[in-house]
Scaffold this active site. Structure first.
Site, mmCIF file in Angstrom:
data_model
loop_
_atom_site.group_PDB
_atom_site.id
_atom_site.type_symbol
_atom_site.label_atom_id
_atom_site.label_comp_id
_atom_site.label_asym_id
_atom_site.label_seq_id
_atom_site.Cartn_x
_atom_site.Cartn_y
_atom_site.Cartn_z
ATOM 1 N N GLN A 1 25.668 52.116 44.894
ATOM 2 C CA GLN A 1 24.974 51.577 43.727
ATOM 3 C C GLN A 1 23.564 52.147 43.635
ATOM 4 O O GLN A 1 22.810 52.108 44.602
ATOM 5 C CB GLN A 1 24.885 50.050 43.755
ATOM 6 N N PRO B 1 27.211 44.476 45.784
ATOM 7 C CA PRO B 1 26.023 45.108 46.375
ATOM 8 C C PRO B 1 24.951 44.049 46.613
ATOM 9 O O PRO B 1 24.443 43.455 45.658
ATOM 10 C CB PRO B 1 25.592 46.117 45.304
ATOM 11 N N CYS C 1 19.529 43.499 38.474
ATOM 12 C CA CYS C 1 18.614 42.921 39.464
ATOM 13 C C CYS C 1 17.423 42.261 38.769
ATOM 14 O O CYS C 1 16.745 42.889 37.948
ATOM 15 C CB CYS C 1 18.122 43.996 40.422
#
Length: 340
Positions: A75, A21, A106
């Site tokens: 996601q 992703p 992230c």
């Protein structure tokens, strides 16, 4: 065998080379060309659980299935189990996705400050609560799902997976505690990006930690590796050195969606064929065509500026091409740049 099928819960995949992703990149247009280029599975870019539960239409567009995808994952990112679990049921009710992945890696400050992304790897108890809520919501879902194009319906229950980082910073390496929380919550696979939140995308990914995770999980669920996989040779090295079940390509696939095909050939035949300039450019125009359908010509062409800059790397006269690309605003502009 380094190249092999993988099962993620009830989902069976023919191979173990995935598109990660990638924020701002992994839309259905890019996933489409990566499937053409040999990707066995692909993930959408991060989808905000908060925005999804608020009914944001642009957020829903991020979850569109690519025309050629046999299976794909959505996601989600968010900071609370209540919001993310509700978003997961919306994914089931509005898409045909075969997997839901939770972003706990992230490092971007605006994501972290909401309690999402790498913030979750830092706090294993909160990660457990969030994942447990999502797994429970997905496993108990009894609503309807959209049909595939052939009229059949996907499964109501899909596997839930998670992507984590090695830790917050060098002094707080928490991947093991995060992995234990994920196992206890009932996830069906774990992906590790071997950098800390503090590293961002700088420095070097620690594949040694990935090997430790593989040993820690001990075959209970698949473990996938991410970070510094820019070539087929790097993917082979990751598989050999860590024993992970699959590899996720991120930046390595930008402008080079055929890296999956080349890697599969390297793993199965010991060599790989180079991709012609024409085939690479055709992939870019295939990507542009879908983007135009989804976003309109002007927005699509603006988005493709960075992507065509990636496609142009290694092409003779690439610097001059990139000078022209950054001002392109129509499909005809791109045709003129590359074919005149």
């Amino acid at each position: 065998m380094l190249y092999h099928p993988v099962s993620i819960g009830s989902l069976s995949l023919n191979g173990n080379l995935f598109l990660a992703p990638v924020a701002g990149y992994s839309d259905r247009a890019f996933r489409h060309v990566c499937v053409i280029g040999g990707a066995d599975f692909a993930y959408t870019e991060m989808v905000s659980a908060e925005a999804l539960t608020r009914g944001n239409e642009k957020t829903k567009d991020l979850m569109l299935r690519a025309p050629n995808e046999k299976a794909y994952a959505v996601q989600l990112f968010g900071g609370t189990g209540d919001v993310v679990s509700r978003a997961a049921t919306i994914v089931l009710a509005s898409t045909t996705a075969e997997c839901i992945d939770i972003n706990a890696g992230c490092p971007v400050p605006k994501i972290v400050k909401t309690g999402a992304g790498s913030s979750l790897t830092r706090d294993p108890d909160r990660l457990y609560d969030l994942l447990h809520a999502v797994v429970k919501a997905v496993s108990s879902y009894d609503g309807t799902r959209p049909c595939y194009e052939d009229g059949t319906k996907p499964k109501c229950t899909v596997p839930v997976t998670v992507k984590i980082r090695s830790g917050w910073d060098a002094q707080h390496i928490t991947w093991k505690e995060a992995a234990q929380a994920a196992l206890e919550a009932g996830v069906s696979a774990i992906t590790l990006h071997g950098r800390t939140r503090a590293q961002g995308y700088e420095g070097k990914a620690d594949w040694g930690l990935l090997k430790e995770l593989v040993d820690f999980v001990a075959g209970r669920i698949p473990v996938f590796g991410s970070g510094d996989v820019f070539t087929p040779e790097a993917a082979k090295d990751m598989l050999e050195q860590t024993g992970c079940d699959g590899v996720m390509f991120a930046r390595g696939a930008m402008g080079h969606p055929f890296i999956f095909r080349q890697t599969r050939q390297l793993l199965t035949e010991g060599f790989y064929e180079e991709i012609s300039e024409r085939e690479r450019l055709q992939a870019g125009f295939d990507e542009l065509e879908i983007l135009v359908k989804d976003r309109g010509e002007n927005n699509a062409c603006r988005e493709m500026r960075k992507r065509f800059c990636s496609y142009s790397k290694g092409i003779p006269g690439g610097a001059e091409l990139r000078r022209q690309i950054i001002t392109a605003s129509s499909v005809e502009d791109y045709k003129h740049i590359f074919f005149n």
